[in-house]
Design an enzyme around this catalytic site. Sequence first.
Site, PDB file in Angstrom:
ATOM      1  N   LYS A 138       0.876  -1.179   0.000  1.00 22.80           N
ATOM      2  CA  LYS A 138       0.000   0.000   0.000  1.00 22.80           C
ATOM      3  C   LYS A 138       0.909   1.224   0.000  1.00 22.80           C
ATOM      4  CE  LYS A 138      -1.328   2.720   2.843  1.00 22.80           C
ATOM      5  NZ  LYS A 138      -0.932   3.897   2.036  1.00 22.80           N
TER       6      LYS A 138
ATOM      7  N   GLU B 179      10.452   1.074  10.304  1.00 24.59           N
ATOM      8  CA  GLU B 179      11.481   2.093  10.073  1.00 24.59           C
ATOM      9  C   GLU B 179      10.789   3.426  10.309  1.00 24.59           C
ATOM     10  OE1 GLU B 179      13.152   4.941   8.669  1.00 24.59           O
ATOM     11  OE2 GLU B 179      13.164   4.096   6.640  1.00 24.59           O
TER      12      GLU B 179
ATOM     13  N   CYS C 241      14.272  10.408   6.306  1.00 20.13           N
ATOM     14  CA  CYS C 241      14.318   9.969   7.709  1.00 20.13           C
ATOM     15  C   CYS C 241      15.718  10.132   8.302  1.00 20.13           C
ATOM     16  CB  CYS C 241      13.916   8.514   7.838  1.00 20.13           C
ATOM     17  SG  CYS C 241      12.283   8.199   7.222  1.00 20.13           S
TER      18      CYS C 241
ATOM     19  N   GLU D  54      11.258  15.951  14.670  1.00 18.06           N
ATOM     20  CA  GLU D  54      11.707  15.863  13.280  1.00 18.06           C
ATOM     21  C   GLU D  54      11.031  16.987  12.466  1.00 18.06           C
ATOM     22  OE1 GLU D  54      10.686  12.038  11.645  1.00 18.06           O
ATOM     23  OE2 GLU D  54      12.564  11.924  10.549  1.00 18.06           O
TER      24      GLU D  54
HETATM   25  C1  SIN Z   1      14.186   7.095   4.341  1.00 18.74           C
HETATM   26  O1  SIN Z   1      14.086   8.307   4.448  1.00 18.74           O
HETATM   27  O2  SIN Z   1      13.444   6.343   4.974  1.00 18.74           O
HETATM   28  C2  SIN Z   1      15.172   6.420   3.417  1.00 18.74           C
HETATM   29  C3  SIN Z   1      16.408   7.151   3.247  1.00 18.74           C
HETATM   30  C4  SIN Z   1      17.531   6.339   2.691  1.00 18.74           C
HETATM   31  O3  SIN Z   1      17.353   5.207   2.250  1.00 18.74           O
HETATM   32  O4  SIN Z   1      18.641   6.873   2.713  1.00 18.74           O
END
Ligand code: SIN
Length: 472
Positions: A170, A246, A280, A375
Amino acid sequence: MTTPRYLTDDWHDAERTFAVTSPATGEVMGHAADCGGAEAKAAVDIAWEAFEHWRAVNPFERAATLRRWHGLIMAAQDELGRSMTMEMGKPIREGRGEAAYAAGFVEWYAEEAKRVYGTWFPSHLQGKRLLAMKQPVGPAFAITPWNFPAAMLTRKAAPALAAGCPMIVKPAKQTPFTALRLAELWVEAGGPPGTLQVLTASKPASVTGVMMADPRIRKVSFTGSTEVGKLLYEQSATTVKRLSLELGGHAPYLVFDDAELDEAVSQVLACKFRNAGQTCVCTNRIYVQDGIFEAFAERFAAAVDALEMGDPLADGTDIGPLVDGAGLAKVLEHVDDAVAKGATVVTGGRATGGRYYRPTVLTGVTDDMAIMHEETFGPVAPLARFSTEAEAIAAANDTPFGLAAYLYTRDLARAIRVSEALEYGLVGVNDGVPSAPYAPFGGVKESGIGREGGPWGIEEYLEVKYVSLKLG
Ligand code: SIN
C-alpha cells in the site's frame, strides 16, 4: 485519460478514485484507485494462493525474474525519476538517482535469492543429524512512504520476493503512480500473478485494518511515523506477525574541531538538504565544536544560500517544494518557535509561495526549541555549539529516537570511540549519505525494529526451521 487501476492477480479498474496533486504546481496530476476493505480482503486471498506456488519456485528462477525486473527499472530510470518528481517534488536529479537506488535493491536480492543457506550442526548424541533450514515467512504486507516512492518499495518487496514471499504494497497516497509503474514492470519481467500486488488508497486504515487482522499475513514492513508504527506494533500482536518498523529520527551531526572544513560543509549539506530535508536520515541538529563554530557557520550558510530552489523538473534544481501543506506548516512552526525563543536566522527563514521554503540556517539554538527534539522534515539546519566530546555524545543521545547519527573528524580513535557511543542504528563518519542497498538500514529505540538492505534485509522474510534426524 485511462481508468485508474490497481494490481492484484491482474489489473482491475477502480470503482472509486482519489485525486493526486503535484506539490510543485498544486494541480491535479491524475487519479488513483481508492481501494478499501473489499479489495484488501481479495488481495490476501490471492497472496495466500500465490504463496503456495511462489515458495516452490526454484530460487534461481526467482532470481532470474528479479534480475529482469532490475533491468526494466534501469531502462525506465528517467521515466520513474520524473514520476517521483511530479508526485512528491524531489529534484529530478534525485529522482533519477532514486530509481537507480531502487533498482539496486532488486539487483542485490536477485543474488541473495540464491544464498538462502541452511546449516547442518552437530549433536551431542551419536547418530543424530541436525539441520536449521530457512523458509519464507509467508505473505507480506508493506506500507511505503511518499519520500522515497520507489526505493522503499523495492527495499521491502525485493527481499520478500527473493525469499519466496508474495508482497502486497500500500503506497502513500501522495505517490501511487510510481508504485503502480514498478508493479507493471514486475509483471513485464514475468512476475507471476499475485506475487506483487499494489493497492492504492486515500484512507490507509481501510486496507491496513484488513491486513493486520488477517492471520495469513505473516509479515508487515512499515516506513513512516513513530506514531503509526506504534499502532501497527499493537495491532500485529493479535496475530503475532513478524514486523519491521522504520520510523522517525532526529539525527545529530557532530562536527569536531579537527574537521577539514570544506569537506565537512559539503557532507553536512548533502545530509541535510537531500530531498529538501524530507528524509528519515537527514540530520536535524548540527553540533559544531567551539574552535570552528564561526568559520563553519559562515561557510555552511554561504553554501546553503547558493542552493538552487525551484522547479523540481529542472536539471539545475537542488531544492524542490515540500510535499504538502502540512509539511510546510511544520517547517514554519519550527522556525517561528526557534526565533521566538532567541534563534537567529543566518540565511533563508521564509516561505516563498506555493509549498516552497528557502533553505535555512539557524544559530543560537537551545534545547527548549521544538526543532531540537522533533523531526522537522524540511530544509532547516539548526547549528548548536559544543565544547567536549562527552558533551556532544550526551546531547546526541538525549532523544527517544535512534535512526542515524553523523560525525566529522580526522581523528581515527575519536571516530571509533564516538561511533561506539552513539545509540543509533547507523552512523556516518565523514559521510553524510551512508545509505546503500547492500548495507543495513534501521533504527534503535523509538526509531524502529529490524533492518532492511543487504543480507540482513532478507532474514526479515525468513523463518528458521529446525529438523532433527535420528539415523536408524
Ligand atoms: C528514508 O528516508 O526512509 C530512506 C532514506 C535512505 O534510504 O537513505
